[in-house]
Design a protein around this motif. Structure first.
Motif, PDB file in Angstrom:
ATOM      1  N   VAL A  67      19.980  50.184  45.951  1.00  0.00           N
ATOM      2  CA  VAL A  67      18.813  49.635  45.267  1.00  0.00           C
ATOM      3  C   VAL A  67      18.037  50.749  44.577  1.00  0.00           C
ATOM      4  N   GLY A  68      17.947  51.916  45.227  1.00  0.00           N
ATOM      5  CA  GLY A  68      17.266  53.045  44.603  1.00  0.00           C
ATOM      6  C   GLY A  68      17.947  53.470  43.314  1.00  0.00           C
ATOM      7  N   GLY A  75      14.476  50.807  36.112  1.00  0.00           N
ATOM      8  CA  GLY A  75      13.018  50.858  36.157  1.00  0.00           C
ATOM      9  C   GLY A  75      12.429  49.980  37.244  1.00  0.00           C
ATOM     10  N   LEU A  76      11.131  49.849  37.224  1.00  0.00           N
ATOM     11  CA  LEU A  76      10.400  49.179  38.294  1.00  0.00           C
ATOM     12  C   LEU A  76      10.614  47.676  38.339  1.00  0.00           C
ATOM     13  N   PHE A 149      11.046  57.523  46.570  1.00  0.00           N
ATOM     14  CA  PHE A 149      11.633  58.861  46.508  1.00  0.00           C
ATOM     15  C   PHE A 149      12.686  58.947  45.402  1.00  0.00           C
ATOM     16  N   TYR A 150      13.491  57.889  45.278  1.00  0.00           N
ATOM     17  CA  TYR A 150      14.554  57.902  44.269  1.00  0.00           C
ATOM     18  C   TYR A 150      13.972  57.948  42.861  1.00  0.00           C
ATOM     19  N   LEU A 151      12.947  57.148  42.640  1.00  0.00           N
ATOM     20  CA  LEU A 151      12.342  57.116  41.308  1.00  0.00           C
ATOM     21  C   LEU A 151      11.665  58.441  40.994  1.00  0.00           C
ATOM     22  N   ASN A 152      10.994  59.025  41.979  1.00  0.00           N
ATOM     23  CA  ASN A 152      10.269  60.272  41.749  1.00  0.00           C
ATOM     24  C   ASN A 152      11.201  61.461  41.491  1.00  0.00           C
ATOM     25  N   GLN A 153      12.415  61.410  42.069  1.00  0.00           N
ATOM     26  CA  GLN A 153      13.341  62.536  41.954  1.00  0.00           C
ATOM     27  C   GLN A 153      14.505  62.238  41.020  1.00  0.00           C
ATOM     28  N   ALA A 154      14.392  61.174  40.237  1.00  0.00           N
ATOM     29  CA  ALA A 154      15.505  60.766  39.386  1.00  0.00           C
ATOM     30  C   ALA A 154      15.923  61.868  38.427  1.00  0.00           C
ATOM     31  N   GLN A 155      14.969  62.630  37.928  1.00  0.00           N
ATOM     32  CA  GLN A 155      15.275  63.653  36.935  1.00  0.00           C
ATOM     33  C   GLN A 155      15.983  64.859  37.525  1.00  0.00           C
ATOM     34  N   GLU A 156      16.057  64.967  38.854  1.00  0.00           N
ATOM     35  CA  GLU A 156      16.679  66.131  39.488  1.00  0.00           C
ATOM     36  C   GLU A 156      18.197  66.023  39.577  1.00  0.00           C
ATOM     37  N   GLY A 162      21.723  62.739  46.312  1.00  0.00           N
ATOM     38  CA  GLY A 162      22.683  62.634  47.407  1.00  0.00           C
ATOM     39  C   GLY A 162      22.173  63.300  48.671  1.00  0.00           C
ATOM     40  N   ALA A 163      21.584  64.493  48.520  1.00  0.00           N
ATOM     41  CA  ALA A 163      21.023  65.193  49.677  1.00  0.00           C
ATOM     42  C   ALA A 163      19.861  64.407  50.280  1.00  0.00           C
TER      43      ALA A 163
END
Length: 219
Positions: A67-68, A75-76, A149-156, A162-163
């Motif tokens: 889902v993330g 998007g949201l 967390f997934y949305l906030n770190q999507a650009q990484e 995965g980590a």
């Protein structure tokens, strides 16, 4: 390899926060109480209960990661639709599972004692059905608190995501296992075996209550 724009200290802090959040999220009764109740009803050994806990916890995080990923891609809008729908499916399964145990207990009535030991009834459902039921309950309900967390770190990028998912899995399984162990120990310390003759009814009512709490917990 750590992405160039995310140093090791920041990455470790992120993973630590993810682990802690998942661990605390596992303190919710929906993440451990069904395993204690069903494990007692099925007369499972501790290793079997913990196997169910670990399998269900990993399935729970797999759904959360899926889902993330959808949220990151779309998007949201999907956050509001998918994450809002699946908890109700989980609640429905809990209600159905609890209703089955409650109906069976009503038909059979309280179990009578046989000498000094209580004659425990046969498990209400097959071990495979009970095991899969617990796994499915967790699998169809993603951890909503972990999705941001997934949305906030999507650009990484995928390595960080995965980590982060691995940290979620470790925290969730560790938390579920710990609270399940504490609940099983508390059951023995409080000598709740005296209520075993009504165990089917207690199990059914408890699972129904958990299902209702899942519904009421939704915004």
């Amino acid at each position: 390899m750590t992405p160039p724009d995310l140093d090791q200290t920041v990455l470790l802090s992120l993973l630590g926060a993810g682990f802690a959040t998942a661990f605390l999220h596992a303190a919710l009764p929906t993440h451990w109480l069904p395993f204690v109740l069903v494990g007692r009803a099925q007369r499972w050994s501790l290793p079997r209960v913990l196997a169910a806990v670990a399998t269900a916890g990993l399935a729970h995080i797999a759904t959360t990661a899926f889902v993330g990923g959808l949220i990151v891609l779309a998007g949201l809008a999907l956050d509001q639709w998918v994450a809002g729908l699946l908890p109700y499916l989980s609640a429905t399964l809990l209600l159905a599972f609890g209703g089955f145990y409650l109906l069976r207990a009503a038909i059979r009535g309280p179990q009578t004692a046989a000498g000094p030991q209580l004659d425990m009834p046969e498990p209400a459902v097959s071990h495979t059905a009970a095991f899969l039921g617990l796994v499915v309950v967790m699998a169809i309900s993603p951890g909503e608190v972990l999705l941001p967390f997934y949305l906030n770190q999507a650009q990484e990028g995928l390595p960080v995501l995965g980590a982060l998912t691995a940290a979620f899995a470790a925290g969730t399984v560790a938390g579920m296992a710990l609270f399940t162990l504490l609940a099983r120990a508390g059951w023995s310390v409080l000598r709740l075996e005296r209520w075993a003759r009504y165990e089917g009814a207690v199990l059914g009512l408890a699972l129904i209550a958990i299902g209702l709490l899942v519904v009421l917990y939704q915004p």
